[in-house]
Structures are given as structure tokens and as C-alpha cells.
Design a protein around this motif. Structure first.
Motif, short mmCIF file in Angstrom:
data_model
loop_
_atom_site.label_atom_id
_atom_site.label_comp_id
_atom_site.label_asym_id
_atom_site.label_seq_id
_atom_site.Cartn_x
_atom_site.Cartn_y
_atom_site.Cartn_z
N MET A 1 0.89 -1.27 0.02
CA MET A 1 -0.03 -0.05 0.12
C MET A 1 1.07 1.23 -0.03
N THR A 2 0.45 2.18 -0.71
CA THR A 2 1.52 3.39 -1.00
C THR A 2 0.87 4.37 0.36
N LYS A 3 1.73 5.24 0.94
CA LYS A 3 1.62 5.79 1.70
C LYS A 3 1.43 7.37 1.27
N SER A 4 0.26 8.11 1.77
CA SER A 4 0.29 9.47 1.30
C SER A 4 1.35 10.38 1.56
N MET A 5 1.66 11.40 1.04
CA MET A 5 2.51 12.57 1.21
C MET A 5 2.16 13.92 1.32
N HIS A 6 2.41 14.81 2.29
CA HIS A 6 1.87 16.17 2.22
C HIS A 6 3.26 17.12 1.91
N ILE A 7 2.80 18.09 0.88
CA ILE A 7 3.83 18.93 0.44
C ILE A 7 3.38 20.46 0.86
N SER A 8 4.12 20.91 1.42
CA SER A 8 3.50 22.48 1.66
C SER A 8 4.11 23.56 0.90
N LEU A 9 3.61 24.33 0.02
CA LEU A 9 4.34 25.29 -0.53
C LEU A 9 3.92 26.53 -0.29
N LYS A 10 4.89 27.62 -0.45
CA LYS A 10 4.34 29.02 0.03
C LYS A 10 4.19 29.56 -1.40
N ALA A 11 3.38 30.84 -1.17
CA ALA A 11 2.99 31.57 -2.30
C ALA A 11 4.20 31.95 -3.24
N GLY A 12 3.94 31.49 -4.74
CA GLY A 12 4.85 31.70 -5.67
C GLY A 12 6.09 30.56 -5.64
N GLU A 13 6.04 29.52 -4.77
CA GLU A 13 6.88 28.52 -4.92
C GLU A 13 6.24 27.40 -6.10
N LYS A 14 7.42 26.90 -6.33
CA LYS A 14 7.29 25.99 -7.62
C LYS A 14 7.44 24.55 -7.17
N LEU A 15 6.70 23.65 -7.82
CA LEU A 15 6.72 22.07 -7.56
C LEU A 15 6.86 21.44 -8.87
N PHE A 16 8.03 20.51 -9.03
CA PHE A 16 8.30 19.88 -10.22
C PHE A 16 7.67 18.24 -10.01
N LEU A 17 6.69 18.14 -10.72
CA LEU A 17 5.78 16.90 -10.55
C LEU A 17 5.89 16.06 -11.84
N ASN A 18 6.43 14.95 -11.73
CA ASN A 18 6.34 14.20 -12.99
C ASN A 18 6.78 14.94 -14.17
N GLY A 19 7.51 16.08 -14.17
CA GLY A 19 7.79 16.48 -15.37
C GLY A 19 7.20 17.80 -15.52
N ALA A 20 6.07 17.95 -14.78
CA ALA A 20 5.10 19.05 -15.08
C ALA A 20 5.64 20.17 -13.87
N VAL A 21 5.69 21.43 -14.11
CA VAL A 21 5.88 22.46 -12.97
C VAL A 21 4.50 23.01 -12.60
N PHE A 22 4.29 23.17 -11.46
CA PHE A 22 3.37 23.79 -10.72
C PHE A 22 3.78 25.01 -9.98
N GLN A 23 3.02 25.88 -9.94
CA GLN A 23 3.35 27.34 -9.06
C GLN A 23 2.30 27.74 -8.05
N ALA A 24 2.38 27.58 -6.77
CA ALA A 24 1.35 27.88 -5.96
C ALA A 24 1.07 29.47 -6.05
N ASP A 25 -0.38 29.85 -6.12
CA ASP A 25 -0.54 31.21 -5.76
C ASP A 25 -0.89 31.64 -4.69
N ARG A 26 -0.79 30.73 -3.49
CA ARG A 26 -0.88 31.12 -2.14
C ARG A 26 -0.37 29.80 -1.45
#
Length: 137
Positions: A1-26
């Protein structure tokens, strides 16, 4: 069974996920419910920061996570670069750590390899400082 993981991002911070780039607006906390390949922006090295051999190896290794579509080519480049470093460095601690980093990448554990490489940067600085010619004042 896969465990879930929590990732906290600040406003403007980027996350590189499976080749996609996400940026948090808040400020946001994401919960990953399955296995995913990701990197936080604070761990992404920019090309202009690849000023030492270990930082160059880190940059290649991070592309395994940032650009999974080209992971095979990046993995080949990583192992060529690693082989060159194994013949360049003579410091036993660095060589032992490089061997461990190579095993991590071989096992598909690139994130852990990056963490290990980051931990080696201070060692590398000491080694490189000792090999630099001293300038007369």
C-alpha cells in the motif's frame, strides 16, 4: 500500500511533479495519494550554479526528476559523469559517497541521490580549496 505524502508550498513556490511544473498562487498543502516523482523548487539547481564537479553531477541527476521523458539519456550521462569523477577525486569519503550515490540512482532513488549529493557539497569545497594554488598577497 502506498503512503500519502503532504507537501507544503509557499505563495509563488514551484513544484516539479512528474515533469510538470506547478506554481502555488498562495500558501497551500498538497497531499500526494500515490507514488510520484517530484522536486521542490528549493532543491532545483540552476545551470549557472553548476560551478563544481559535484554540482554538475547533481544537475544531471535532477534532470531524472525534472524531465522524466528524457530520463534514459540523463541516466547514461549521469553514469558517464560519475565514472569520470571516480577517477578524478582521491578523497576516500567522497569516493565512498559517490559510490553510494551511483547505487541510489541505479535503484531508481534519484531524490535520495540528490540529498546525498547536497550533503557532499561542503566536503567538496574543502577538497577543492586544498587543491587551489595559493596566491601571494
Amino acid at each position: 500500500m502506498t503512503k500519502s505524502m503532504h507537501i507544503s508550498l509557499k505563495a509563488g513556490e514551484k513544484l516539479f511533479l512528474n515533469g510538470a511544473v506547478f506554481q502555488a498562487d498562495r500558501k497551500v498543502t498538497l497531499e500526494l495519494l500515490n507514488d510520484a516523482t517530484f522536486l521542490l523548487e528549493s532543491h532545483v539547481m540552476q545551470p549557472e550554479d553548476t560551478t563544481t564537479p559535484l554540482r554538475q553531477l547533481y544537475f544531471v541527476a535532477q534532470s531524472l526528476l525534472v524531465d522524466p521523458a528524457n530520463a534514459d539519456a540523463a541516466r547514461r550521462l549521469f553514469f558517464r559523469h560519475l565514472a569520470a569523477l571516480m577517477t578524478t577525486f582521491s578523497n576516500p569519503a567522497i569516493l565512498l559517497n559517490l559510490d553510494a550515490v551511483g547505487r541510489l540512482v541505479s535503484e531508481g532513488r534519484a531524490f535520495e541521490a540528490l540529498k546525498a549529493l547536497r550533503g557532499m557539497f561542503p566536503q567538496e569545497e574543502v577538497v577543492l580549496a586544498c587543491t587551489q594554488p595559493h596566491r601571494a598577497a
